[in-house]
Design a protein around this motif. Structure first.
Motif, mmCIF file in Angstrom:
data_model
loop_
_atom_site.group_PDB
_atom_site.id
_atom_site.type_symbol
_atom_site.label_atom_id
_atom_site.label_comp_id
_atom_site.label_asym_id
_atom_site.label_seq_id
_atom_site.Cartn_x
_atom_site.Cartn_y
_atom_site.Cartn_z
ATOM 1 N N ALA A 105 14.703 -0.747 -1.798
ATOM 2 C CA ALA A 105 15.020 0.634 -1.414
ATOM 3 C C ALA A 105 14.231 1.037 -0.171
ATOM 4 O O ALA A 105 14.740 1.754 0.695
ATOM 5 C CB ALA A 105 14.726 1.593 -2.557
ATOM 6 N N TRP A 106 12.971 0.569 -0.073
ATOM 7 C CA TRP A 106 12.166 0.863 1.114
ATOM 8 C C TRP A 106 12.822 0.263 2.361
ATOM 9 O O TRP A 106 13.026 0.934 3.356
ATOM 10 C CB TRP A 106 10.739 0.339 0.947
ATOM 11 C CG TRP A 106 9.933 0.531 2.181
ATOM 12 C CD1 TRP A 106 9.650 -0.401 3.125
ATOM 13 C CD2 TRP A 106 9.349 1.757 2.645
ATOM 14 N NE1 TRP A 106 8.919 0.158 4.146
ATOM 15 C CE2 TRP A 106 8.725 1.478 3.866
ATOM 16 C CE3 TRP A 106 9.299 3.050 2.136
ATOM 17 C CZ2 TRP A 106 8.047 2.451 4.592
ATOM 18 C CZ3 TRP A 106 8.618 4.010 2.854
ATOM 19 C CH2 TRP A 106 8.009 3.714 4.067
ATOM 20 N N TRP A 107 13.170 -1.028 2.290
ATOM 21 C CA TRP A 107 13.761 -1.688 3.456
ATOM 22 C C TRP A 107 15.118 -1.096 3.805
ATOM 23 O O TRP A 107 15.465 -0.970 4.984
ATOM 24 C CB TRP A 107 13.855 -3.196 3.235
ATOM 25 C CG TRP A 107 12.539 -3.861 3.410
ATOM 26 C CD1 TRP A 107 11.778 -4.452 2.442
ATOM 27 C CD2 TRP A 107 11.789 -3.991 4.616
ATOM 28 N NE1 TRP A 107 10.609 -4.937 2.974
ATOM 29 C CE2 TRP A 107 10.591 -4.658 4.318
ATOM 30 C CE3 TRP A 107 12.001 -3.596 5.930
ATOM 31 C CZ2 TRP A 107 9.626 -4.961 5.260
ATOM 32 C CZ3 TRP A 107 11.041 -3.890 6.882
ATOM 33 C CH2 TRP A 107 9.874 -4.562 6.546
ATOM 34 N N GLN A 152 0.828 -1.200 0.000
ATOM 35 C CA GLN A 152 0.000 0.000 0.000
ATOM 36 C C GLN A 152 0.867 1.257 0.000
ATOM 37 O O GLN A 152 0.421 2.310 -0.426
ATOM 38 C CB GLN A 152 -0.915 0.012 1.219
ATOM 39 C CG GLN A 152 -1.950 -1.099 1.204
ATOM 40 C CD GLN A 152 -2.697 -1.166 2.510
ATOM 41 O OE1 GLN A 152 -2.124 -1.488 3.537
ATOM 42 N NE2 GLN A 152 -3.979 -0.843 2.459
ATOM 43 N N ILE A 153 2.101 1.130 0.470
ATOM 44 C CA ILE A 153 3.014 2.272 0.530
ATOM 45 C C ILE A 153 3.786 2.423 -0.773
ATOM 46 O O ILE A 153 3.816 3.505 -1.364
ATOM 47 C CB ILE A 153 3.981 2.131 1.722
ATOM 48 C CG1 ILE A 153 3.199 2.092 3.030
ATOM 49 C CG2 ILE A 153 5.001 3.271 1.725
ATOM 50 C CD1 ILE A 153 4.022 1.691 4.237
ATOM 51 N N ILE A 154 4.403 1.337 -1.239
ATOM 52 C CA ILE A 154 5.244 1.427 -2.440
ATOM 53 C C ILE A 154 4.502 1.045 -3.711
ATOM 54 O O ILE A 154 5.052 1.150 -4.804
ATOM 55 C CB ILE A 154 6.532 0.585 -2.293
ATOM 56 C CG1 ILE A 154 6.212 -0.903 -2.205
ATOM 57 C CG2 ILE A 154 7.350 1.053 -1.113
ATOM 58 C CD1 ILE A 154 7.425 -1.808 -2.299
ATOM 59 N N GLY A 179 17.017 4.616 8.642
ATOM 60 C CA GLY A 179 16.298 5.625 9.407
ATOM 61 C C GLY A 179 15.632 6.701 8.559
ATOM 62 O O GLY A 179 15.064 7.644 9.104
ATOM 63 N N ARG A 180 15.692 6.584 7.232
ATOM 64 C CA ARG A 180 15.025 7.561 6.359
ATOM 65 C C ARG A 180 13.520 7.378 6.369
ATOM 66 O O ARG A 180 12.767 8.319 6.168
ATOM 67 C CB ARG A 180 15.538 7.437 4.920
ATOM 68 C CG ARG A 180 16.926 7.967 4.712
ATOM 69 C CD ARG A 180 17.300 8.005 3.241
ATOM 70 N NE ARG A 180 17.158 6.719 2.582
ATOM 71 C CZ ARG A 180 18.101 5.779 2.531
ATOM 72 N NH1 ARG A 180 19.265 5.998 3.108
ATOM 73 N NH2 ARG A 180 17.899 4.648 1.882
ATOM 74 N N TYR A 181 13.078 6.136 6.540
ATOM 75 C CA TYR A 181 11.658 5.804 6.584
ATOM 76 C C TYR A 181 11.326 5.257 7.965
ATOM 77 O O TYR A 181 12.196 4.715 8.648
ATOM 78 C CB TYR A 181 11.318 4.766 5.510
ATOM 79 C CG TYR A 181 11.709 5.171 4.106
ATOM 80 C CD1 TYR A 181 11.462 6.462 3.637
ATOM 81 C CD2 TYR A 181 12.325 4.290 3.245
ATOM 82 C CE1 TYR A 181 11.810 6.841 2.349
ATOM 83 C CE2 TYR A 181 12.678 4.659 1.957
ATOM 84 C CZ TYR A 181 12.420 5.932 1.516
ATOM 85 O OH TYR A 181 12.767 6.309 0.251
ATOM 86 N N PRO A 182 10.087 5.379 8.384
ATOM 87 C CA PRO A 182 9.723 4.922 9.732
ATOM 88 C C PRO A 182 9.845 3.402 9.883
ATOM 89 O O PRO A 182 9.675 2.648 8.917
ATOM 90 C CB PRO A 182 8.265 5.363 9.894
ATOM 91 C CG PRO A 182 7.766 5.608 8.521
ATOM 92 C CD PRO A 182 8.944 5.967 7.681
ATOM 93 N N ALA A 183 10.137 2.987 11.090
ATOM 94 C CA ALA A 183 10.217 1.562 11.388
ATOM 95 C C ALA A 183 8.810 0.975 11.399
ATOM 96 O O ALA A 183 7.850 1.638 11.785
ATOM 97 C CB ALA A 183 10.882 1.346 12.739
ATOM 98 N N GLY A 184 8.705 -0.244 10.983
ATOM 99 C CA GLY A 184 7.412 -0.910 10.953
ATOM 100 C C GLY A 184 7.086 -1.573 12.284
ATOM 101 O O GLY A 184 7.914 -1.644 13.187
#
Length: 68
Positions: free
Chosen positions: A33-35, A14-16, A41-46
């Protein structure tokens, strides 16, 4: 913002996005790239729901989109 709910969680597709399922990306990056961005730390932790299921809080994704 593509009709995101006020609260809740989003799965990675739903995000990518997912072309096969016709889901447009909120953040147009590939899965690796998302992971890598989560790890850096560029994207929030799940949030882990189970060993094979990770989700992200809608409010954190909205904040990320607004900061980009």
């Amino acid at each position: 913002m593509n009709k995101l709910p006020e609260t809740g969680f989003l799965r990675i597709r739903q995000i990518i996005g997912d072309k096969k399922a016709g889901i447009p990306p909120l953040i147009p990056v590939c899965r690796s790239a998302w992971w890598n961005g989560v790890k850096a730390g560029r994207y929030p932790a799940g949030v882990k729901l189970s060993p094979g299921v990770t989700v992200w809080r809608v409010d954190e994704i909205k904040a990320l989109i607004e900061s980009i």
